[in-house]
Design a protein around this motif. Structure first.
Motif, PDB file in Angstrom:
ATOM      1  N   HIS A   1       6.981  -9.161  -4.439  1.00  0.00           N
ATOM      2  CA  HIS A   1       5.974 -10.161  -4.025  1.00  0.00           C
ATOM      3  C   HIS A   1       5.807 -11.267  -5.063  1.00  0.00           C
ATOM      4  O   HIS A   1       4.867 -12.061  -4.973  1.00  0.00           O
ATOM      5  CB  HIS A   1       4.629  -9.469  -3.773  1.00  0.00           C
ATOM      6  CG  HIS A   1       4.595  -8.653  -2.519  1.00  0.00           C
ATOM      7  ND1 HIS A   1       4.146  -9.161  -1.313  1.00  0.00           N
ATOM      8  CD2 HIS A   1       4.983  -7.373  -2.276  1.00  0.00           C
ATOM      9  CE1 HIS A   1       4.231  -8.218  -0.380  1.00  0.00           C
ATOM     10  NE2 HIS A   1       4.739  -7.125  -0.937  1.00  0.00           N
TER      11      HIS A   1
ATOM     12  N   ARG B   1      -1.298 -11.633  -4.386  1.00  0.00           N
ATOM     13  CA  ARG B   1       0.026 -11.031  -4.165  1.00  0.00           C
ATOM     14  C   ARG B   1       0.023  -9.552  -4.558  1.00  0.00           C
ATOM     15  O   ARG B   1       0.661  -8.721  -3.898  1.00  0.00           O
ATOM     16  CB  ARG B   1       1.086 -11.772  -4.976  1.00  0.00           C
ATOM     17  CG  ARG B   1       1.268 -13.226  -4.590  1.00  0.00           C
ATOM     18  CD  ARG B   1       2.426 -13.822  -5.376  1.00  0.00           C
ATOM     19  NE  ARG B   1       2.535 -15.268  -5.201  1.00  0.00           N
ATOM     20  CZ  ARG B   1       3.518 -16.005  -5.689  1.00  0.00           C
ATOM     21  NH1 ARG B   1       4.479 -15.425  -6.400  1.00  0.00           N
ATOM     22  NH2 ARG B   1       3.549 -17.301  -5.492  1.00  0.00           N
TER      23      ARG B   1
ATOM     24  N   ARG C   1      -1.267  -7.354  -1.843  1.00  0.00           N
ATOM     25  CA  ARG C   1      -0.265  -7.094  -0.796  1.00  0.00           C
ATOM     26  C   ARG C   1       0.763  -6.070  -1.281  1.00  0.00           C
ATOM     27  O   ARG C   1       1.205  -5.205  -0.515  1.00  0.00           O
ATOM     28  CB  ARG C   1       0.425  -8.405  -0.393  1.00  0.00           C
ATOM     29  CG  ARG C   1      -0.528  -9.415   0.262  1.00  0.00           C
ATOM     30  CD  ARG C   1       0.230 -10.502   1.011  1.00  0.00           C
ATOM     31  NE  ARG C   1       1.015 -11.360   0.153  1.00  0.00           N
ATOM     32  CZ  ARG C   1       0.553 -12.456  -0.436  1.00  0.00           C
ATOM     33  NH1 ARG C   1      -0.710 -12.824  -0.248  1.00  0.00           N
ATOM     34  NH2 ARG C   1       1.341 -13.205  -1.188  1.00  0.00           N
ATOM     35  N   ALA C   2       1.120  -6.160  -2.561  1.00  0.00           N
ATOM     36  CA  ALA C   2       2.066  -5.193  -3.115  1.00  0.00           C
ATOM     37  C   ALA C   2       1.468  -3.793  -3.141  1.00  0.00           C
ATOM     38  O   ALA C   2       2.151  -2.800  -2.852  1.00  0.00           O
ATOM     39  CB  ALA C   2       2.471  -5.617  -4.531  1.00  0.00           C
TER      40      ALA C   2
ATOM     41  N   GLU D   1       1.639  -2.248   0.215  1.00  0.00           N
ATOM     42  CA  GLU D   1       3.003  -1.780   0.475  1.00  0.00           C
ATOM     43  C   GLU D   1       3.281  -0.473  -0.250  1.00  0.00           C
ATOM     44  O   GLU D   1       3.838   0.473   0.327  1.00  0.00           O
ATOM     45  CB  GLU D   1       4.000  -2.847   0.026  1.00  0.00           C
ATOM     46  CG  GLU D   1       5.457  -2.448   0.196  1.00  0.00           C
ATOM     47  CD  GLU D   1       6.403  -3.492  -0.359  1.00  0.00           C
ATOM     48  OE1 GLU D   1       7.391  -3.108  -1.020  1.00  0.00           O
ATOM     49  OE2 GLU D   1       6.142  -4.701  -0.138  1.00  0.00           O
TER      50      GLU D   1
END
Length: 474
Positions: free
Chosen positions: A416, A453, A456-457, A460
């Motif tokens: 990301h 970011r 979001r990582a 995941e």
């Protein structure tokens, strides 16, 4: 290595005491011990106390401790051998350590390197103007330029530590100083005590010298002094490497009483101390700072390492050691195996900057307060289940994850466009998988984008199936 490290029942009981939560008790005890192993507070290959000893210290039945040890074995945190006892290990052999290097292809939350302060260029111009006074010579200054040694000594005096220029040895950066000291103060096979977590480059330097690295835990709330003093008494290390000022990576600050206790414990054990003050000038919040740890030294066992990199700029490769004049001579002789002198221009530039330290400190403090607060706000908004203590100084924040997935998060973050420093970089044997270090050296807008970011990582990384040990903490 097995059996060389030991922890007694009383100390282990105190370490797990505040961490035991829930029932059944044996399971809570097993989880508390495994948490100490993952966080590096109890190193791997440490022999645990006999079941009866820990049971007595905790005030529980031996059967309870037997069940807890069985749970630890079943989940990969304990290995045993008939007649040799039981010692701590990590499931699946632990995570890899990786390398902490600057990245220019992503938002860098991993490397703690601030931009240059205002005044660098004018100080460099003044340094160039002074070259005429030096170009007639060979340009080497094995101990450091006299004017720089005077300026560094004067700064220690301002901080409450009487220091003469003859006590200062100038190096090519802090790690140059640490490596030289470790080389002079240890022999292969000597025990070297470090904090866990700690600065990874110092760990690497100790390993290259074939020292027997021993660890003592540091938590987000600070040092456990009983544990530290027990380590001095039990291990009697030849050398210890400590970061008492905004410790890297936890950000904690050792108080005056703790500093005095550390020096006293080292004196009783016959241990020399390397004290890394790389970010000692980077206080953010107001309040009186403790005196340098060397202020408690009476027999020259404390070797204080300073640096221009964090206070002024990383492009100035100037560090120093504050020690005794005889040790300055030993360091000067030893440095010839690596180099002959530090950069003349850099030394002159740092001399001018040290004369402006109070203004520069105030500027850095304002900058870092703005950056730190931006990072804290973004984390609380985007990743509210992460735990951390807001640091009062330094350059980094030590964040706790809801589960042991720091290495997986580092890999996801790279995809990301974010570079971070997973916890295992700062420990030994793959520990600290529930921690990441985040630098707030970047401007607020960059930090906000970086945390966006990162969130979001993390989503995941969390979507992946747990490794066996991660499920214990999810």
């Amino acid at each position: 290595m097995v059996g060389e490290r030991r922890i007694n029942g009383h100390l282990l009981a105190r370490l797990v005491g505040s961490a035991i939560e829930g029932r059944p008790y044996y399971l809570a005890l097993g989880r508390a011990v495994s948490g100490l192993v993952l966080d590096g507070r109890v190193p791997t290959f440490t022999r645990l106390p006999a079941e009866r000893d820990l049971a007595a210290a905790l005030g529980v039945s031996r059967n309870t401790v037997t069940a807890a040890y069985s749970w630890l074995r079943e989940n990969g945190f304990l290995d045993s051998r008939q007649g040799a006892g039981s010692w701590t290990v990590l499931p699946d052999g632990g995570a890899g350590s990786g390398v902490l290097m600057p990245r220019t292809d992503s938002i860098d939350l991993g490397v703690a390197a601030p931009a240059a302060v205002d005044g660098i260029q004018s100080a460099a111009r003044l340094a160039v103007d002074q070259l005429a006074a030096h170009v007639g010579g060979i340009g080497y200054s094995p101990r450091g330029l006299p004017e720089l040694r005077h300026a560094i000594a004067r700064r220690y005096v301002e901080r409450g530590l009487p220091t003469a220029p003859e006590q200062i040895f100038v190096t090519g950066g802090a790690m140059h100083a640490v490596a030289l000291l470790m080389d002079l103060l240890t022999e292969p096979g000597d025990s070297l005590l470090v904090e866990s977590p700690t600065y990874p480059n110092a760990l690497d330097a100790a390993r290259r010298l074939e020292a027997r690295v021993r660890t003592v835990g540091v938590t987000p709330s600070g040092w456990d002094m009983d544990h530290v003093l027990d380590a001095f008494l039990r291990i009697k290390p030849a050398l210890a490497y400590l970061i008492p000022d905004f410790q890297n990576p936890t950000g904690v600050l050792m108080d005056d009483d703790e500093r005095a206790a550390v020096v006293a414990g080292a004196r009783r054990a016959g241990t020399a101390l390397i004290v890394d003050e790389g970010v000692a000038e980077l206080a953010i919040d107001s309040g009186d700072l403790p005196a340098p740890l060397a202020a408690h030294d009476s027999d020259g066992r404390v070797f204080t390492v300073g640096s221009a990199a964090k206070t002024f700029w990383g492009g100035l490769r100037i560090g120093w050691v504050r020690t005794t004049p005889p040790m300055v001579e030993r360091l000067s002789a030893a440095r010839h195996r690596l180099d002959l002198s530090s950069s003349l221009l850099d030394q002159l530039t740092v001399t001018h900057l040290l004369a402006d330290t109070l203004r520069i400190r105030a500027e850095r403090s304002r900058q870092l307060r703005r950056n730190r607060d931006a990072l804290v706000t973004a984390l609380r908004e985007q990743l509210p289940d992460w735990e951390f203590t807001r640091p009062s100084g330094g350059l980094v924040l030590w964040a706790g994850l809801p589960r042991a997935a720091a290495s997986a998060l580092g890999e996801a973050a790279a995809r990301h466009g974010v570079h971070l420093a997973p916890g295992p970089l700062f420990g030994t044997d793959g520990t600290l998988e529930r921690r990441v270090r985040l630098s707030y050296a970047q401007p607020p807008e960059v930090l906000a984008e970086g945390v966006d970011r990162l969130a979001r990582a993390w989503a995941e990384a969390r979507s992946r199936p747990d490794r066996p040990r991660a499920g214990l903490y999810g």
